[in-house]
Design an enzyme around this catalytic site. Structure first.
Site, PDB file in Angstrom:
ATOM      1  N   GLU A   3      31.984   0.829 -66.031  1.00 51.84           N
ATOM      2  CA  GLU A   3      32.126  -0.247 -66.324  1.00 51.84           C
ATOM      3  C   GLU A   3      33.194  -1.151 -65.681  1.00 51.84           C
ATOM      4  O   GLU A   3      33.194  -2.367 -65.581  1.00 51.84           O
ATOM      5  CB  GLU A   3      32.340  -0.436 -68.077  1.00 51.84           C
ATOM      6  CG  GLU A   3      31.107  -0.130 -68.688  1.00 51.84           C
ATOM      7  CD  GLU A   3      31.132  -0.187 -70.252  1.00 51.84           C
ATOM      8  OE1 GLU A   3      32.237  -0.493 -70.849  1.00 51.84           O
ATOM      9  OE2 GLU A   3      30.250  -0.317 -70.991  1.00 51.84           O
ATOM     10  N   LYS A  55      20.543  -5.521 -73.851  1.00 53.34           N
ATOM     11  CA  LYS A  55      20.583  -5.949 -74.815  1.00 53.34           C
ATOM     12  C   LYS A  55      19.764  -6.935 -75.435  1.00 53.34           C
ATOM     13  O   LYS A  55      19.149  -7.143 -76.340  1.00 53.34           O
ATOM     14  CB  LYS A  55      22.128  -6.246 -75.636  1.00 53.34           C
ATOM     15  CG  LYS A  55      22.890  -4.937 -75.385  1.00 53.34           C
ATOM     16  CD  LYS A  55      24.435  -5.395 -75.905  1.00 53.34           C
ATOM     17  CE  LYS A  55      25.150  -4.273 -75.624  1.00 53.34           C
ATOM     18  NZ  LYS A  55      26.699  -4.669 -76.158  1.00 53.34           N
TER      19      LYS A  55
HETATM   20  O1  LIG Z   1      32.532  -0.688 -79.953  1.00 55.40           O
HETATM   21  P1  LIG Z   1      31.393  -1.327 -79.826  1.00 55.40           P
HETATM   22  O2  LIG Z   1      31.618  -3.024 -79.813  1.00 55.40           O
HETATM   23  O3  LIG Z   1      30.334  -0.775 -80.624  1.00 55.40           O
HETATM   24  O4  LIG Z   1      30.928  -1.078 -78.266  1.00 55.40           O
HETATM   25  C1  LIG Z   1      30.607  -0.054 -77.734  1.00 55.40           C
HETATM   26  C2  LIG Z   1      30.448  -0.011 -76.121  1.00 55.40           C
HETATM   27  O5  LIG Z   1      29.302  -1.051 -76.046  1.00 55.40           O
HETATM   28  C3  LIG Z   1      29.853  -1.648 -74.772  1.00 55.40           C
HETATM   29  O6  LIG Z   1      30.499  -3.018 -75.290  1.00 55.40           O
HETATM   30  C4  LIG Z   1      28.797  -1.873 -73.895  1.00 55.40           C
HETATM   31  O7  LIG Z   1      27.621  -2.641 -74.703  1.00 55.40           O
HETATM   32  C5  LIG Z   1      30.955  -0.935 -74.237  1.00 55.40           C
HETATM   33  O8  LIG Z   1      31.695  -1.573 -73.417  1.00 55.40           O
HETATM   34  C6  LIG Z   1      31.637  -0.237 -75.542  1.00 55.40           C
HETATM   35  O9  LIG Z   1      32.411   0.659 -75.352  1.00 55.40           O
END
Ligand SMILES: O=P(O)(O)OC[C@H]1O[C@](O)(CO)[C@@H](O)[C@@H]1O
Length: 447
Positions: free
Chosen positions: A289, A424
């Protein structure tokens, strides 16, 4: 001596010393950008000085909450995905006896994970298996809006409320989320859950030393004070004023970036202990990432050896020559087990008699390193003395620091992840989320 030793001598032959010299200055500038906040994404640098800012009172608050959850439950479901899952999973696996569940006596609650997938069967079977056990949950989401953990939490919350009633459920559920924003914050406030805050300036993949990682680990009986102490020491050893030859984070960043420039585009993180498998998974998110954007970045992959020598070994030895192999080498096993002599020697193994399994593993590691180097795979070796909380804390912080340095050296912002939104958006559109109707029609026509 540093508590983590990075050996990069096995990249030479493929690289010339001058290739590394050319990049040394750049990585040291990148390290300074992390400490003076002059680079892109500088509103997400809270993790850099986090270890030294963690106070004993904060650790006590996490440990106290963990104790109270543990007193109520035999099984604690930790719900989260990505950075809100992998750090805790990595340390827990590395510290655990892989056969703990077979032990008759369980003196710590069993920690299970959910919300890291959308598998119906996984969740169904988790609910079914936990029926006979007293249950509690920790739900973790920085944004508080991520679909996978939100779905899992809705199901687990309902199970806990059905069993214990709403008031008791509120004592059995703890939320770790943003201080103010997000659906999880709203829900936690409304339901009266205990909460811990994920600081605004720390992104998910750099959050293992916040309550995101610390609370589930404390619940599982991991010594989080030692984990933090290891990170604190590593923060000092990788600071911007530590010279290149003594600073493992800049050495690692320099080696991988110099190799990337020469066309080595895939880095395989290898370990010789299956307990490190999830450290590799955590590392893959961290580097994937952070660096994989703008059409650039080393692809992070992983293998567990010697198992994968009997599957991926062929490719590593003779496949396309774009691979870097980085080995996490653990010096001392936790236990001692020797190979005995056998009078019949039908398996021909008497030449190993008297040796510890760890010695055999080490020779496999050394032999593999030389074979892969001879096959054209440059090798970086990261040595830690043993798998305990202190060295794991140091290792995680080392990787974080080196990742930030690597990202800046590559010329990207290592603290955003705009690319994850694409899937998403499509998933929401296909599921009919309000506001995504037009995209939904277009996507369905393509299926
Ligand atoms: O803690 P959250 O906001 O649920 O995100 C979980 C994971 O999803 C992401 O945002 C990717 O969609 C990651 O960077 C992050 O670690």
């Amino acid at each position: 001596m540093s508590i983590i030793k990075v050996s990069i001598d096995k990249i030479y032959g493929i690289l010339e010393p001058v290739d590394l010299e050319l990049i040394k200055e750049r990585v040291e500038v990148s390290n300074r950008m992390l400490s003076d906040g002059s680079g892109d994404g500088n509103d997400f640098l809270g993790w850099v000085d986090l270890p030294e800012q963690i106070t004993p009172a904060q650790l006590d608050a996490v440990n106290d909450c963990a104790k109270s959850l543990a007193s109520l439950a035999e099984v604690i479901v930790v719900i989260g995905i990505g950075g809100s899952y992998l750090g805790a999973k990595a340390v827990l696996e590395a510290m655990s006896d892989p056969f703990q569940l077979l032990h008759k006596k369980q003196d710590k609650p069993i920690v299970l994970f959910a919300g890291q997938n959308l598998s119906e069967d996984y969740l169904y079977e988790l609910l079914a298996a936990t029926k006979p056990y007293k249950l509690a949950a920790i739900v973790i989401s920085k944004s508080g809006t991520t679909t996978e953990p939100a779905v899992a939490f809705r199901i687990v919350k309902e199970e806990i409320e059905t069993r214990y009633g709403k008031a008791e459920a509120a004592k059995r559920i703890v939320a770790v989320t943003d201080a103010k924003r997000g659906a999880l914050r709203t829900l936690a406030t409304q339901e009266g859950y205990a909460t811990f805050v994920i600081p605004d300036d720390i992104g998910g993949r750099y959050s293992v030393l916040t309550p995101v990682g610390l609370l589930p680990l404390a619940v599982a009986g991991i010594n989080i004070g030692e984990l933090v102490r290891g990170a604190q020491d590593m923060a000092k050893m990788t600071a911007a004023d530590v010279p290149f030859d003594e600073n493992p984070a800049v050495q690692y960043a320099a080696a991988r970036n110099a190799l990337y420039k020469k066309g080595y585009k895939i880095e395989i993180l290898a370990s010789y202990d299956p307990r490190l498998q999830y450290v590799s998974e955590w590392w893959k998110q961290l580097y994937g990432e952070s660096e994989g954007k703008e059409g650039k970045g080393i692809f992070p992959a992983s293998v567990t050896l010697t198992a994968d020598l009997h599957s991926m070994g062929q490719y590593i030895q003779q496949g396309e020559r774009t691979l870097i192999e980085t080995v996490i080498s653990v010096e001392k096993p936790r236990h001692s087990l020797k190979i005995d002599s056998d009078p019949d020697n039908l398996d021909g193994l008497n030449y190993l008699a008297g040796k510890r399994i760890g010695e055999v593993n080490l020779m496999a590691e050394m032999g593999t390193m030389l074979a892969h180097v001879d096959g054209g795979v440059p090798n970086i070796r990261i040595e830690i003395p043993e798998l305990n909380e202190y060295y794991l804390g140091a290792l995680l912080y080392f990787f974080e620091k080196s990742c930030g340095i690597s990202g800046y050296t590559l010329g990207v912002n290592p603290f955003d992840q705009p690319g994850v939104e694409a899937y998403k958006k499509n998933m929401f559109a296909l599921l009919g989320k309000p506001g995504y109707e037009d995209e939904g029609k277009l996507l369905r026509a393509r299926l």
